[in-house]
Motif scaffolding. Structure first.
Motif, PDB file in Angstrom:
ATOM      1  N   VAL A 467       7.242  -2.806   5.820  1.00  0.00           N
ATOM      2  CA  VAL A 467       5.922  -2.488   5.400  1.00  0.00           C
ATOM      3  C   VAL A 467       5.379  -3.389   4.301  1.00  0.00           C
ATOM      4  N   ASP A 468       4.653  -4.256   4.651  1.00  0.00           N
ATOM      5  CA  ASP A 468       3.796  -5.177   3.542  1.00  0.00           C
ATOM      6  C   ASP A 468       2.969  -4.309   2.851  1.00  0.00           C
ATOM      7  N   PRO A 469       2.696  -4.524   1.533  1.00  0.00           N
ATOM      8  CA  PRO A 469       1.805  -3.966   0.961  1.00  0.00           C
ATOM      9  C   PRO A 469       0.330  -4.194   1.409  1.00  0.00           C
ATOM     10  N   SER A 470       0.213  -4.945   2.198  1.00  0.00           N
ATOM     11  CA  SER A 470      -1.324  -5.075   2.794  1.00  0.00           C
ATOM     12  C   SER A 470      -1.326  -4.031   3.669  1.00  0.00           C
ATOM     13  N   PHE A 471      -0.472  -3.514   4.411  1.00  0.00           N
ATOM     14  CA  PHE A 471      -0.370  -2.348   5.470  1.00  0.00           C
ATOM     15  C   PHE A 471      -1.353  -1.120   4.617  1.00  0.00           C
ATOM     16  N   HIS A 472      -0.826  -0.895   3.424  1.00  0.00           N
ATOM     17  CA  HIS A 472      -1.635   0.247   2.739  1.00  0.00           C
ATOM     18  C   HIS A 472      -2.920  -0.290   2.406  1.00  0.00           C
ATOM     19  N   ASN A 473      -3.212  -1.353   2.035  1.00  0.00           N
ATOM     20  CA  ASN A 473      -4.369  -1.831   1.260  1.00  0.00           C
ATOM     21  C   ASN A 473      -5.471  -2.308   1.990  1.00  0.00           C
ATOM     22  N   TRP A 474      -5.226  -2.652   3.113  1.00  0.00           N
ATOM     23  CA  TRP A 474      -6.543  -3.174   4.208  1.00  0.00           C
ATOM     24  C   TRP A 474      -7.624  -2.243   3.907  1.00  0.00           C
ATOM     25  N   PHE A 475      -7.238  -0.943   3.909  1.00  0.00           N
ATOM     26  CA  PHE A 475      -8.078   0.011   4.037  1.00  0.00           C
ATOM     27  C   PHE A 475      -8.952   0.141   2.791  1.00  0.00           C
ATOM     28  N   GLY A 476      -8.313  -0.046   1.622  1.00  0.00           N
ATOM     29  CA  GLY A 476      -8.763  -0.322   0.443  1.00  0.00           C
ATOM     30  C   GLY A 476      -9.992  -1.293   0.235  1.00  0.00           C
ATOM     31  N   LEU A 477      -9.777  -2.367   0.795  1.00  0.00           N
ATOM     32  CA  LEU A 477     -10.756  -3.353   1.045  1.00  0.00           C
ATOM     33  C   LEU A 477     -12.244  -2.696   1.673  1.00  0.00           C
ATOM     34  N   ALA A 478     -11.927  -2.262   2.818  1.00  0.00           N
ATOM     35  CA  ALA A 478     -12.860  -1.558   3.460  1.00  0.00           C
ATOM     36  C   ALA A 478     -13.899  -0.532   2.731  1.00  0.00           C
ATOM     37  N   LEU A 479     -13.189   0.321   2.022  1.00  0.00           N
ATOM     38  CA  LEU A 479     -13.879   1.290   1.140  1.00  0.00           C
ATOM     39  C   LEU A 479     -14.535   0.573  -0.159  1.00  0.00           C
ATOM     40  N   SER A 480     -13.908  -0.515  -0.607  1.00  0.00           N
ATOM     41  CA  SER A 480     -14.606  -1.088  -1.534  1.00  0.00           C
ATOM     42  C   SER A 480     -16.030  -1.760  -1.360  1.00  0.00           C
ATOM     43  N   LEU A 481     -16.360  -2.068  -0.110  1.00  0.00           N
ATOM     44  CA  LEU A 481     -17.484  -2.821   0.500  1.00  0.00           C
ATOM     45  C   LEU A 481     -18.541  -1.623   0.505  1.00  0.00           C
ATOM     46  N   ARG A 482     -18.321  -0.119   0.485  1.00  0.00           N
ATOM     47  CA  ARG A 482     -19.390   0.801   0.730  1.00  0.00           C
ATOM     48  C   ARG A 482     -20.405   0.549  -0.213  1.00  0.00           C
ATOM     49  N   ASN A 483     -21.554   0.429   0.329  1.00  0.00           N
ATOM     50  CA  ASN A 483     -22.791   0.363  -0.538  1.00  0.00           C
ATOM     51  C   ASN A 483     -22.696  -0.964  -1.421  1.00  0.00           C
ATOM     52  N   GLN A 484     -22.124  -1.970  -1.136  1.00  0.00           N
ATOM     53  CA  GLN A 484     -22.106  -3.223  -1.670  1.00  0.00           C
ATOM     54  C   GLN A 484     -23.140  -4.124  -0.858  1.00  0.00           C
ATOM     55  N   PHE A 496      -8.654  -8.390  -3.465  1.00  0.00           N
ATOM     56  CA  PHE A 496      -7.515  -7.714  -2.738  1.00  0.00           C
ATOM     57  C   PHE A 496      -6.642  -8.783  -2.274  1.00  0.00           C
ATOM     58  N   ASN A 497      -7.103  -9.750  -1.983  1.00  0.00           N
ATOM     59  CA  ASN A 497      -6.239 -10.952  -1.174  1.00  0.00           C
ATOM     60  C   ASN A 497      -5.049 -10.329  -0.706  1.00  0.00           C
ATOM     61  N   LEU A 498      -5.465  -9.556   0.619  1.00  0.00           N
ATOM     62  CA  LEU A 498      -4.280  -9.223   1.459  1.00  0.00           C
ATOM     63  C   LEU A 498      -3.606 -10.254   2.413  1.00  0.00           C
ATOM     64  N   SER A 499      -2.693  -9.888   2.994  1.00  0.00           N
ATOM     65  CA  SER A 499      -1.758 -10.698   3.949  1.00  0.00           C
ATOM     66  C   SER A 499      -2.274 -10.225   5.267  1.00  0.00           C
ATOM     67  N   TYR A 500      -2.504 -11.316   6.250  1.00  0.00           N
ATOM     68  CA  TYR A 500      -2.956 -11.033   7.685  1.00  0.00           C
ATOM     69  C   TYR A 500      -1.416 -10.941   8.204  1.00  0.00           C
ATOM     70  N   CYS A 501      -0.775 -11.827   8.176  1.00  0.00           N
ATOM     71  CA  CYS A 501       0.698 -11.965   8.907  1.00  0.00           C
ATOM     72  C   CYS A 501       1.599 -10.949   8.355  1.00  0.00           C
ATOM     73  N   GLY A 502       1.474 -10.440   7.028  1.00  0.00           N
ATOM     74  CA  GLY A 502       2.334  -9.751   6.541  1.00  0.00           C
ATOM     75  C   GLY A 502       2.042  -8.171   7.321  1.00  0.00           C
ATOM     76  N   HIS A 503       0.753  -8.017   7.490  1.00  0.00           N
ATOM     77  CA  HIS A 503       0.292  -6.764   8.156  1.00  0.00           C
ATOM     78  C   HIS A 503       0.628  -6.987   9.622  1.00  0.00           C
ATOM     79  N   ASP A 504       0.297  -7.999  10.376  1.00  0.00           N
ATOM     80  CA  ASP A 504       0.424  -8.352  11.820  1.00  0.00           C
ATOM     81  C   ASP A 504       2.045  -8.031  12.183  1.00  0.00           C
ATOM     82  N   LEU A 505       2.735  -8.923  11.401  1.00  0.00           N
ATOM     83  CA  LEU A 505       4.278  -9.075  11.774  1.00  0.00           C
ATOM     84  C   LEU A 505       4.658 -10.001  13.046  1.00  0.00           C
TER      85      LEU A 505
END
Lengths: 505, 252
Positions: A467-484, A496-505
């Motif tokens: 479980v890469d930290p990005s697995f938890h955090n990608w949805f956080g990025l989605a939330l941060s964009l609301r009403n932006q 956030f600078n999250l990992s794509y391959c760390g998530h996709d594995l």
């Protein structure tokens, strides 16, 4: 007896599989939800074949306050009542399990693939889908109305960056919702870890997320060392810690530069771009590779680091600290930068808790959550790094947290190298304990890295979950964009600078 | 304003005078492998150690090493104590033809320049679109770093552009996952001809560690014609820059 049916254990202690309770699904659900209600977190939840045609779901919980972990399994065949409506932090885990094992979490509010691959169970298909899904081809949240429009970006983006698909629902410039579809980087990594460890295993984990080579390699090494009951020599533990902090410094420095670049502030952008490379070069002084390939190995280190290399790192550290300070401090005193950073992309503490954010993103929303403090292993048992948190949850907070962490990491490296002892850096790891569960947590630069393994009767990996930290955090990025404004997306993304391959594995 | 000027003074001019000066690499850096001309007694053991099958031995126990598959982990070097194969500090590893990456008894071929027409077209201005197709972000990061002041890729007329339609070619990283195949093809199709393809890193060159997994292929070469191969896991930025400049005929 604890109220939960989960068996508690200490991070670093492998648990015989027979001690991990097999709960009925109703009991499992209740225990899980009670634990989450009581403030614990879901750090891993994954499926593997039980042997009788059903799938065994193994959940690992973390109690940050008491520093204990807990595990339990349940067996399901086709479906079970979803826990996501009551426990939102489980939403991505349940989607992953549904995709991998064709098991339906009944009542999951938004059930769709996360990586777009055929299920592991032969003949089965993702609930609601058929056969091998095409990446990105799925239902999306959709809005209708005057002046409502949709913006689709990716998988191939404008920069030198990994692929992913982003779908924005906009009203004028304002983003109502961002939906992120990943899976383009899926290499099938975890399935190839079964039957290991072998000559390829450590290389898979070093490349799980290449920018987190040290983090994932340390998590793997720590896991194997638990299973083999070996104690790592202290010099190796210290140098692993130094390498982990160098990795944090390189990436945080790069992120601070990239954030400056995204608001058009070029001095810090160009200085930090260069200084990031200087940190990578320090890692290369230790082991020959800028990303730390070959440095961390089960039992210690894969290289011997001589006194000349240590002296070189110490010498460059002082100059780099001055360079970095001069580059980063410009940000906080420049109004045009602060105007873009502050109150952009806010994630409230409540939302961060609910979706289970980790790492600097969690700390920027006021949650002082850090594996180095909560579940320390290796050198972090002896040398404590203070955990910083900031309350505002915006881009500024995510930037500023990185800067405070950089300062702490430099101090840590300086202190550790000044009192580095002599001695061996490697002990041999023998056979792994058979039929055992091991969990390993490491605070990588993006946050919590969790590796979970189950061994078979021969001491080989029967199941390995990353479980890469990005697995938890990608949805956080989605939330941060609301009403932006949609134009703030690159800035929020970089914060956030999250990992794509760390998530996709 | 004064703060910026003060910082500017501190940060100084840092662009490295490459290719006039040779880059300084750490003593532990692993570059071009050197194969011992004599047969190796424990060749089978060395072959067994390699995580990607990069090293092989002929019936006479003479070793061969495919740098296109090599992770430069040094497992083979350790297994033979440097007696059969060792890694030199030579950072120049790029080659035009895939076969040129196969190293035997101390020989190697560096990338030669494009043919004259292509050199005339791209030699002074090369615009590249980068596509990561399953790369782990290490190759991507060390490609990106070429844009920083130290390397200053722009001074050679090479630039990464946002759209394939503005590009002269693709620089691809990663083993090419099944899920990126279509996007990679479409991006290639969108680049106007004549166009080039550069494969960076063991994954892109051969699939590397991930070759022929059930979720990926075995590098870019299966899909697109590759004009330049840059080995490494990941390649050092100097290795990539050397390959690009050599390819454009900018260094002999």
């Amino acid at each position: 007896m604890k109220p939960s049916g989960f068996v508690p254990f200490v991070h670093g202690d492998a648990v015989p599989r027979r001690k991990v309770p097999i709960l009925e699904i109703a009991e499992f659900r209740k225990a899980l939800l009670d634990a989450i209600q009581g403030g614990q977190r879901l750090v891993s939840w994954s499926g593997h074949e039980a042997g009788d045609g059903s799938v065994e779901l193994l959940a690992v919980l973390a109690d940050d306050v008491n520093g204990t972990l807990a595990a339990a399994v349940t067996r399901v065949r086709d479906g079970y009542p979803s826990v996501t409506p009551e426990c939102p932090q489980a939403h991505w885990f349940e989607r992953e399990i549904a995709e991998q094992w064709a098991i339906k979490p009944e009542g999951h509010p938004w059930l769709k693939p996360i990586r777009f691959h055929a299920p592991y169970r032969a003949g089965a298909s993702m609930p609601g889908g058929e056969g091998s899904p095409l990446p990105g081809v799925t239902d999306y949240f959709h809005m209708e109305g005057d002046e409502v429009h949709e913006v689709a970006v990716g998988p191939v983006h404008a920069g030198v960056i990994e692929p992913g698909h982003f779908r924005f629902q906009c009203h004028g410039e304002t983003v109502f919702h961002l939906e992120i579809e990943l899976g383009y980087q899926h290499r099938g990594l975890e399935r190839h870890l079964r039957g290991g460890p072998d000559r390829k295993t450590v290389h898979y984990l070093e490349t799980a997320a290449g920018d987190t080579t040290i983090g994932h390699a340390t998590a793997y090494a720590h896991l194997v060392e638990q299973l083999a009951s070996v104690r790592v020599p202290s010099r190796a533990q210290v140098l692993r810690g130094v390498a982990l902090e160098l990795e944090r410094l390189a990436n945080h420095t790069g992120d601070l530069g990239a954030l400056a670049g995204d608001v058009g502030y070029l001095p810090t952008a160009s200085y930090c771009g260069r200084i990031r490379g200087d940190w990578l070069n320090l890692t290369a002084v230790l082991c020959g590779n800028r990303f730390g390939r070959g440095l961390v190995r089960p039992g210690g280190l894969g290289v011997t680091v001589d006194a000349a290399a240590i002296a070189e790192v110490q010498k460059r550290l002082d100059a780099l600290e001055k360079d970095l300070t001069s580059a980063v401090e410009l940000l906080w005193s420049t109004n045009s930068v602060m105007a873009r950073f502050e109150e952009t992309g806010c994630v409230s503490r409540q939302d961060a808790e609910m979706i289970g954010l980790v790492g600097p993103a969690a700390r920027a929303s006021g949650i002082a959550r850090d594996i180095r403090n909560d579940f320390p292993s290796g050198i972090y048992r002896y040398a404590h790094i203070p955990v910083g948190a900031w309350h505002s949850g915006d881009v500024f907070a995510r930037a500023f947290i990185r800067w405070t962490e950089c300062q702490r990491s430099i101090a840590f490296i300086r202190e550790q190298l000044s009192m580095l002892g002599e001695g061996a850096v490697q002990v041999a790891c023998g056979l792994l304990a058979p039929d055992t569960l091991a969990v390993s947590l490491v605070e990588g630069w993006r946050g919590e890295i969790c590796h979970v393994a189950l061994t078979d009767p021969a001491g080989r990996f029967a199941h390995y979950k990353v479980v890469d930290p990005s697995f938890h955090n990608w949805f956080g990025l989605a939330l941060s964009l609301r009403n932006q404004a949609i134009s703030d997306f690159p800035l929020c993304n970089k914060s956030f600078n999250l990992s794509y391959c760390g998530h996709d594995l | 304003m004064w703060r910026e000027l003060k910082a500017r003074m501190r940060q100084r001019y840092r662009t490295y005078d490459y290719p006039r000066l040779e880059p300084v690499l750490p003593v532990t850096f692993k570059g071009m492998p050197v194969i011992d001309p004599s047969p190796v007694a424990n060749a089978a053991e060395l072959v067994e150690q390699c995580p990607t099958g990069a090293i092989s031995a002929d019936p006479g126990q003479h070793l061969r090493l495919d740098t296109g598959k090599c992770l430069f982990c040094g497992a083979c070097e350790r297994a033979c104590g440097g007696q059969g194969v060792r890694f030199s500090k030579e950072y120049r590893l790029a080659a035009r033809a895939r076969d040129d990456l196969m190293i035997r008894e101390g020989e190697s071929r560096l990338a030669d320049a494009l043919h004259r027409e292509a050199a005339r077209l791209f030699g002074r201005s090369l615009k590249l679109r980068q596509v990561s197709a399953g790369g782990c972000n290490a190759c991507e990061a060390d490609v990106n770093v070429l844009n920083t002041l130290t390397f200053d890729l722009g001074r050679f007329g090479i630039q990464f552009v946002a759209s394939p339609r503005h590009a002269d070619g693709l620089l691809v990283t990663g083993p090419v996952t099944h899920n990126m195949e279509l996007a990679l093809r479409k991006t290639y199709d969108a680049v106007p001809s004549p166009k080039i393809v550069i494969a960076v890193g063991a994954c892109a060159v051969s699939g590397g560690l991930y070759a022929d997994h059930n979720a990926c292929g075995a590098g870019v070469g299966r899909l697109l014609p590759v004009d330049l191969h840059v080995p490494g896991c990941p390649p050092h930025p100097w290795t990539i820059l050397d390959g690009l400049l050599r390819f454009l005929g900018r260094i002999p």
